[in-house]
Design an enzyme around this catalytic site. Sequence first.
Site, mmCIF file in Angstrom:
data_model
loop_
_atom_site.group_PDB
_atom_site.id
_atom_site.type_symbol
_atom_site.label_atom_id
_atom_site.label_comp_id
_atom_site.label_asym_id
_atom_site.label_seq_id
_atom_site.Cartn_x
_atom_site.Cartn_y
_atom_site.Cartn_z
ATOM 1 N N CYS A 15 -49.272 -24.843 -49.289
ATOM 2 C CA CYS A 15 -49.632 -24.097 -47.905
ATOM 3 C C CYS A 15 -48.119 -24.147 -46.716
ATOM 4 C CB CYS A 15 -50.922 -25.036 -47.363
ATOM 5 S SG CYS A 15 -51.532 -24.757 -45.635
ATOM 6 N N CYS B 155 -48.080 -17.112 -46.734
ATOM 7 C CA CYS B 155 -49.350 -17.774 -47.054
ATOM 8 C C CYS B 155 -49.600 -17.810 -48.577
ATOM 9 C CB CYS B 155 -50.538 -17.288 -45.636
ATOM 10 S SG CYS B 155 -51.825 -17.861 -46.219
HETATM 11 N N1 DGL Z 1 -52.577 -21.165 -46.825
HETATM 12 C C1 DGL Z 1 -52.354 -21.229 -46.497
HETATM 13 C C2 DGL Z 1 -50.613 -20.965 -45.771
HETATM 14 O O1 DGL Z 1 -50.047 -21.043 -46.822
HETATM 15 C C3 DGL Z 1 -53.640 -20.927 -44.990
HETATM 16 C C4 DGL Z 1 -54.146 -20.521 -44.927
HETATM 17 C C5 DGL Z 1 -55.742 -21.256 -43.399
HETATM 18 O O2 DGL Z 1 -54.744 -20.257 -42.778
HETATM 19 O O3 DGL Z 1 -56.129 -22.246 -43.914
HETATM 20 O O4 DGL Z 1 -50.654 -21.167 -45.225
#
Ligand code: DGL
Length: 287
Positions: free
Chosen positions: A91, A205
């Site tokens: 993330c 993301c």
């Molecule tokens: N998958 C997450 C990232 O890589 C973010 C998504 C969210 O806002 O929770 O930033």
Amino acid sequence: MQVDLLAGTGHRAPVLPQRRPVLLLFDSGLGGLTVLSEVARACPDADMVYVADDAAFPYGRLSETALVARVLAVMERLVARYHPDLVVIACNTASTLVLPALRARFPIPFVGTVPAIKPAAERTRSGLVSVLATPGTVARDYTRGLIESYASGCAVTLVGSTLLAGLAEAALKGESVPDEAIEAEIAPCFVSRDGRRTDVVTLACTHYPLLLARLRRLAPWPVEWIDPAAAVARRVTQLLGPARKHPDAGAAVAVFTAGARLSGPARIALAGFGLAQVEIEPMPLKV
Ligand code: DGL
């Protein structure tokens, strides 16, 4: 700085477990599955624990203080329960903020996922690069530091999308997501200036590569979309060393902190990523 986040674990000589290593991959939701695929391919001997902190999804809306506290609290529980040998923060929104606190708190290696700005700067020909991320990642000092260090010769457009992670989750669960909704979120990435056009968009993301086929189709002109998942998997194998032979394949489990939106199609999608076993570890978000 980017190298430091991906590589710097404070563990120069990791001790390799004789048993099958346990890798914990952590995201706010289903986006980290795009990283899981690459890590599982690179580490076939490992047991995988995929954690979606869906009780706090989306992370992009949380303040920095709230996000640090949340990730530390959830990780405390997960480390005590699953005893991972290595954790991948799959993330960007969390990695660009929380890694120093995680490394200070837990004596295990953490590998982060951060915006692939250096590769984008190396690959662009037009000099116009866009970073598509959550509003949290776009606002981070860390992200701005990467741009200053590695892309000072480029015009970098930071695009903070409030909706795209949710749209990616919906699409993965088989819900209908209109093209126009995706088009509206990616439109600011496409810049024309002095006869030049954006030619590289870095997907900062982990949810966004879930939509890659549609991003390609809906882009107003062709660009290179950069997904850092393979680079993250390479860093994990560097730290773990070569895969050892085990008589059977590694186990995999998905853990959700709420599980409220775990519909049948969501479970089918998880099974497609090798996660047929699903557990709920309730950890409501206190705000
Ligand atoms: N998958 C997450 C990232 O890589 C973010 C998504 C969210 O806002 O929770 O930033």
